[in-house]
Design an enzyme around this catalytic site. Structure first.
Site, PDB file in Angstrom:
ATOM      1  N   LYS A 193     -16.319  -5.191  17.882  1.00  0.00           N
ATOM      2  CA  LYS A 193     -16.028  -6.205  18.906  1.00  0.00           C
ATOM      3  C   LYS A 193     -16.670  -5.843  20.240  1.00  0.00           C
ATOM      4  CE  LYS A 193     -11.657  -7.872  17.132  1.00  0.00           C
ATOM      5  NZ  LYS A 193     -10.227  -7.694  17.185  1.00  0.00           N
ATOM      6  N   PRO A 200      -3.420  12.116   5.521  1.00  0.00           N
ATOM      7  CA  PRO A 200      -4.071  12.047   6.828  1.00  0.00           C
ATOM      8  C   PRO A 200      -3.453  10.960   7.703  1.00  0.00           C
ATOM      9  CG  PRO A 200      -5.468  11.036   5.167  1.00  0.00           C
ATOM     10  CD  PRO A 200      -4.229  11.511   4.456  1.00  0.00           C
ATOM     11  N   THR A 201      -3.639  11.088   9.012  1.00  0.00           N
ATOM     12  CA  THR A 201      -3.299   9.993   9.920  1.00  0.00           C
ATOM     13  C   THR A 201      -4.481   9.029   9.902  1.00  0.00           C
ATOM     14  OG1 THR A 201      -4.150  11.436  11.650  1.00  0.00           O
ATOM     15  CG2 THR A 201      -1.772  11.370  11.398  1.00  0.00           C
ATOM     16  N   ASN A 202      -4.577   8.107  10.852  1.00  0.00           N
ATOM     17  CA  ASN A 202      -5.633   7.083  10.849  1.00  0.00           C
ATOM     18  C   ASN A 202      -7.017   7.727  10.922  1.00  0.00           C
ATOM     19  OD1 ASN A 202      -3.168   5.729  11.528  1.00  0.00           O
ATOM     20  ND2 ASN A 202      -4.399   3.965  12.143  1.00  0.00           N
ATOM     21  N   ASP A 218       1.507  -5.977  16.837  1.00  0.00           N
ATOM     22  CA  ASP A 218       1.301  -4.557  17.167  1.00  0.00           C
ATOM     23  C   ASP A 218       1.483  -3.678  15.940  1.00  0.00           C
ATOM     24  OD1 ASP A 218       2.686  -4.422  20.561  1.00  0.00           O
ATOM     25  OD2 ASP A 218       0.618  -4.388  19.845  1.00  0.00           O
ATOM     26  N   HIS A 221      -9.917  -1.084  10.168  1.00  0.00           N
ATOM     27  CA  HIS A 221      -8.935  -0.369  10.973  1.00  0.00           C
ATOM     28  C   HIS A 221      -9.297  -0.541  12.444  1.00  0.00           C
ATOM     29  CE1 HIS A 221      -8.507   1.684   7.030  1.00  0.00           C
ATOM     30  NE2 HIS A 221      -7.251   1.604   7.359  1.00  0.00           N
ATOM     31  N   LYS A 251       1.014   4.327  -2.816  1.00  0.00           N
ATOM     32  CA  LYS A 251       0.600   5.679  -2.429  1.00  0.00           C
ATOM     33  C   LYS A 251       1.761   6.672  -2.598  1.00  0.00           C
ATOM     34  CE  LYS A 251      -3.770   5.303  -1.182  1.00  0.00           C
ATOM     35  NZ  LYS A 251      -4.853   6.162  -1.712  1.00  0.00           N
ATOM     36  N   TYR A 310       0.836  -1.203   0.000  1.00  0.00           N
ATOM     37  CA  TYR A 310       0.000   0.000   0.000  1.00  0.00           C
ATOM     38  C   TYR A 310       0.872   1.256   0.000  1.00  0.00           C
ATOM     39  CZ  TYR A 310      -3.449   3.320   1.906  1.00  0.00           C
ATOM     40  OH  TYR A 310      -4.266   4.399   2.121  1.00  0.00           O
ATOM     41  N   ARG A 363      -0.971   6.201  18.149  1.00  0.00           N
ATOM     42  CA  ARG A 363      -1.537   6.671  16.887  1.00  0.00           C
ATOM     43  C   ARG A 363      -2.151   8.058  17.064  1.00  0.00           C
ATOM     44  NH1 ARG A 363       0.874   2.776  15.664  1.00  0.00           N
ATOM     45  NH2 ARG A 363       0.299   0.976  14.382  1.00  0.00           N
TER      46      ARG A 363
END
Ligand code: GFB
Length: 271
Positions: free
Chosen positions: A144, A120-122, A227, A136, A97, A93, A165
């Site tokens: 969940k 952008p961030t997440n 992680d 994500h 990008k 990815y 993050r």
């Protein structure tokens, strides 16, 4: 390419926000690195070439802070995109990008096109993909948590919960992207993110989701799962030079609104 041309033929756009992409969370990225590379390369080439062919005056593409080098100094800034390999978990990815930035520069130098990109961030928010495996982290944990609450069980967080993050609410990103489309006249990309001081751990995010869902049970960790990248702390100083007063939605409020949307739209939500 023919399909893309038909869309451009039909709408004859003057401005394009290029958001077409194969996206997904850490675990989907780790499973489909080649698909992420090929699918995104194909989509990017189609859209940018149609923008040139149809004389689009502005095109803004969407990258992500996961494309930056994994071994880097922090905070990350826009000048560091090509300074080394990205994190191994999402190199497919990331390279596809990164090439958009290269394509934008080549289109500008050869044809004078004004194509740029945002980093952008997440991102998270209503209408997200809440699939338990491919999503994500925030939509995944919201889904969940919804199930755990029904079973009166603790929320299981994958990994150790310690990775850090910066999250941007989709509604804030939409406002900023419109500003970029109208007011930002550089070819070089711009990071769209909350400040470094708003960086949070996955553990803190899980607790915010629990609170928003009104969960009585706590959280537990499945340390056998990856992680991924421990941190990708990004500087938003370039954005702040342009928009010093832009107000981001506080993360707990953004999570509350997203949880409420998911609960109200559970039957039709992507999952
Ligand atoms: O959003 P996410 O999947 O991707 O977040 P990245 C992953 C972090 O959340 C890891 C933890 O530290 C995971 O261990 N985590 C805990 C979970 N529970 C969960 C869960 O239920 N689902 C998920 N997905 N994570 C992505 C890149 O990296 O960032 C993409 O791979 C894209 O290409 C995206 O750039 C924005 O932040 O690690």
């Amino acid at each position: 390419m023919a399909q893309a041309r038909r869309v451009f033929e039909l709408h004859r756009p003057t401005h394009v926000a290029h958001l077409a992409a194969m996206v997904g969370g850490l675990f989907k990225n780790m499973k489909y690195k080649l698909d992420f590379l090929r699918e995104n390369l194909l989509m990017n080439d189609c859209v940018l070439e149609c923008c040139r062919e149809f004389g689009v005056s502005r095109c803004v593409s969407c990258l992500s802070t996961c494309i930056f080098p994994d071994k880097t100094t922090y905070p990350i800034d826009e000048t560091m995109i090509h300074n080394g390999p990205p994190h191994d978990s999402n190199f497919g990815y990331a390279y596809a990008k990164r090439l958009i930035d290269i394509q934008n520069r080549a289109y500008h130098e050869q044809y004078g096109c004004m194509f740029t990109s945002v980093i952008p961030t997440n991102i998270f928010g209503p209408h997200d993909n809440f699939n338990l495996q491919d999503s994500h982290v925030i939509p995944g944990l919201i889904h969940k948590c919804y199930i755990a609450k029904q079973k009166d069980e603790p929320l299981t967080v994958l990994g150790t919960g310690s990775p850090l993050r910066q999250f941007i609410y989709s509604k804030d990103l939409a406002r900023l992207s419109l500003w970029v489309l109208r007011e930002y006249h550089e070819i070089d990309p711009i990071i769209l993110s909350v400040g470094e001081e708003d960086e949070v751990s996955i553990r803190e995010v899980a607790l915010m989701i629990n609170k928003a869902m009104g969960m009585k049970q706590g959280i537990q960790f499945d340390g056998s799962k990856s992680d991924g990248q421990l941190k990708k702390t990004a500087s938003n100083s370039k954005l702040r030079k342009y928009l010093p007063d832009f107000k981001f939605t506080p993360i707990q409020q953004a999570i509350d609104e997203t949880v409420q949307w998911f609960c109200e739209n559970y039957d039709t939500a992507r999952k």
